[in-house]
Design an enzyme around this catalytic site. Structure first.
Site: not given
Lengths: 168, 415
Positions: B128, B204, B207, B230, B372
């Site tokens: 991302h 990261d 998600q 999220k 993104c």
């Protein structure tokens, strides 16, 4: 409620499926101008030839959604053979049609622009006489996120013409 | 984390999300954009509402009753979040504005004091922008090299040259789960390779944390970032987790109130971790809401959340392919066990903007664009994709709505 038929008019889909003046001219002698929509990654590449102050030819390259591609295709058909002043005039009329006042959007857009143009900005009335097929894009203002798609090619052309004029 | 057999996720879960009762364009809403932002359950909405109605006061100062209660609720959320990702200490949880700010914190604070012209870091082609641009900005100032792990044609990391890429690198920063392809990356293997090469691993997990049981120790991460909105929590709050010795050694990120022990005309002494990194009044209500979100997800059981994702992703892959055949191409791994519930697809040659516009008329919310992740788009050879993403409140009827609405796209744009 704004329906898909307001957005995807048959003439728009026709220009999307059968884009006019698609391709690229050799630069030089042609001039080149690009437009990007950073939100969706769409890109339009215009190449155009000038004779004096007349745009004698224009080709549309790049990629994008049906609205951006159809609008650029219709624009190419409308501006070839026109003078810079005429094109700037047309661009003003088109962008006036694409401009909306906050109050005319109203919630889900249901009350805005029922086709009679009552919700539109006043300057488009005489412009509408000359926009011709481009009038079909009027429904785009009911879908505000798509306005940038419809104006992508027009902004690129305006920039390209300005740069050409500035360069003498 | 729940042990043993988890109860299945059923319609009772969906009923806890008030927004999903509404309709759009006269059709019941079908929300398939949770990879962008999830909906919020009543438990989270109530926690934030209660906080503002009964507790609201600034934290970490003020001896009065409600100020103490505000501090306690905020710190309880820190404890909840730490437990949720099996962090050794709640003090290792740093609250930020979002995952992007957390990654910028790592880049500015750790990167700014550890990376120079002779150094290199390793990213991947599926990151991302939040895990790319902070490093670009820093590299422009400090002149280190950025290397890239490529991806395979089916949207997995190509680790053929991993050891060469890591040779001499100080950091590997990678997504645990692609926000475009759903690909679950082999974080354990990457951690081992990075540490073997003397590099740190930054993950990261934006998600990942909302969808899979997460144990930072098991993952082998040194830094991990994720975001509240999220994972059923509110916007405006994100998390950086890092090993305490790293946080201790890192300089402050933003300066201001809360992050100091003392300030003089000559300088300042920074506060202890995590407060050193939390300048200014924090998003207290949002942090309280995130705590409630964590407890909500724990109530479902993260094993059950993952099982639900796998089952529904499998159903979606089967249904979309059965109904639309060669008209549809879903990017990323074809095996549900290797991916999360993120389905980026191409339908005929119809532009994603047009697809999402037509689906919207059926109440189906999907995302269209580059998500993104423009370097990844270039690898896939597309300018944009349409993305449907799943969460705990989705069921097979949502997938059926998507599948059916795609027929209308075909009817409108068919040649």
């Amino acid at each position: 409620m704004a329906g898909l038929e307001d957005l995807y008019r048959e003439i728009i889909l026709d220009h999307y499926r059968n884009p006019r003046n698609r391709g690229e001219l050799e630069c030089p002698p042609a001039h080149r101008s690009e437009g990007f929509n950073p939100l969706c990654g769409d890109e339009v590449v215009l190449t155009f030839e000038m004779d004096g102050d007349v745009v004698t030819d224009l080709r549309v390259g790049g990629y994008g959604c049906s609205i951006s591609q159809a609008s650029a295709s219709m624009m190419s058909a409308a501006v070839i053979g026109k003078t810079i002043d005429e094109i700037r005039d047309l661009t003003r009329s088109f962008k006036a049609m694409m401009s909306i006042h906050e109050e005319s959007i109203g919630g889900d857009g249901s009350e805005a622009l029922d086709g009679s143009g009552t919700g539109d900005s006043g300057s488009s009335t005489d412009g509408a006489l000359r926009l011709g097929d481009l009038e079909a894009l009027r429904g785009v203002v009911k879908f505000p996120v798509r306005i940038k798609c419809a104006t992508l090619g027009w902004n690129a052309l305006a920039t390209g013409i300005d740069e050409t004029v500035a360069a003498g | 984390m729940s042990a043993g057999a988890s109860p299945e996720i059923d319609g009772a879960v969906k009923a806890q999300f008030p927004l999903l009762e509404r309709s759009v364009h006269g059709r019941p809403i079908v929300y398939l954009d949770s990879a962008a932002s999830s909906q919020k359950p009543t438990a989270v909405l109530d926690a934030m509402d209660d906080y503002y109605r009964t507790i609201n006061a600034n934290v970490h100062r003020g001896a009065y009753e409600i100020a103490a209660a505000a501090t306690e609720q905020m710190e309880q959320a820190r404890t909840d979040v730490a437990r949720f990702i099996s962090a050794p200490s709640a003090d290792e949880i740093v609250f930020t504005k979002n995952a992007t700010e957390a990654m910028n914190l790592v880049a500015r604070s750790w990167g700014g004091s550890n990376l120079g012209p002779a150094d290199a870091i390793v990213l991947t082609e599926m990151e991302h922008h939040a895990n790319i641009v902070p490093w670009h900005i820093l590299a422009a100032e400090r002149g280190f090299e950025i290397r890239w792990i490529p991806i395979t044609h089916d949207g997995c990391l190509d680790l053929t040259d991993l050891d060469r890429l890591l040779d001499g690198a100080k950091l590997l920063s990678v997504t645990a789960m692609s926000n475009v392809l759903g690909t679950l990356n082999p974080i354990g293997r990457l951690a081992a390779a990075a540490h073997e090469a003397g590099a740190l691993l930054s993950v990261d997990a934006s998600q990942y944390v909302p969808h899979l049981p997460t144990d930072v120790g098991e993952l082998g991460a040194d830094f991990m970032v994720f975001t509240g909105h999220k994972m059923c929590g509110p916007t405006g709050v994100g998390v950086l987790w890092a090993r305490m010795e790293l946080l201790d050694a890192m300089p402050p990120f933003l300066g201001g109130g809360e992050m100091i022990l003392d300030v003089t005309k000559e300088g300042f002494r920074p506060n202890t971790v995590p407060h050193k990194f939390e300048a200014g009044t924090p998003p207290i209500a949002e942090i309280v809401g995130l705590g409630a979100a964590v407890r909500f997800l724990e109530g479902l059981g993260m094993d059950a959340v993952r099982a639900h994702d796998v089952s529904l992703t499998g159903y979606a892959l089967r249904t979309l392919t059965d109904r639309h055949g060669d008209d549809i191409t879903v990017h990323g791994p074809s095996e549900p066990a290797q991916r999360g519930g993120v389905l980026s697809f191409v339908y005929r040659d119809v532009h994603p903007h047009d697809i999402s516009q037509v689906l919207d008329q059926s109440g189906v919310c999907v995302r269209a664009g580059h998500h993104c992740a423009k370097p990844l788009m270039r690898c896939l050879g597309v300018s944009a994709t349409t993305r449907a993403s799943l969460y705990v409140y989705n069921d097979t009827s949502d997938i059926d709505s998507l599948t059916e609405a795609l027929d209308e796209v075909g009817a409108l744009f068919g040649h």
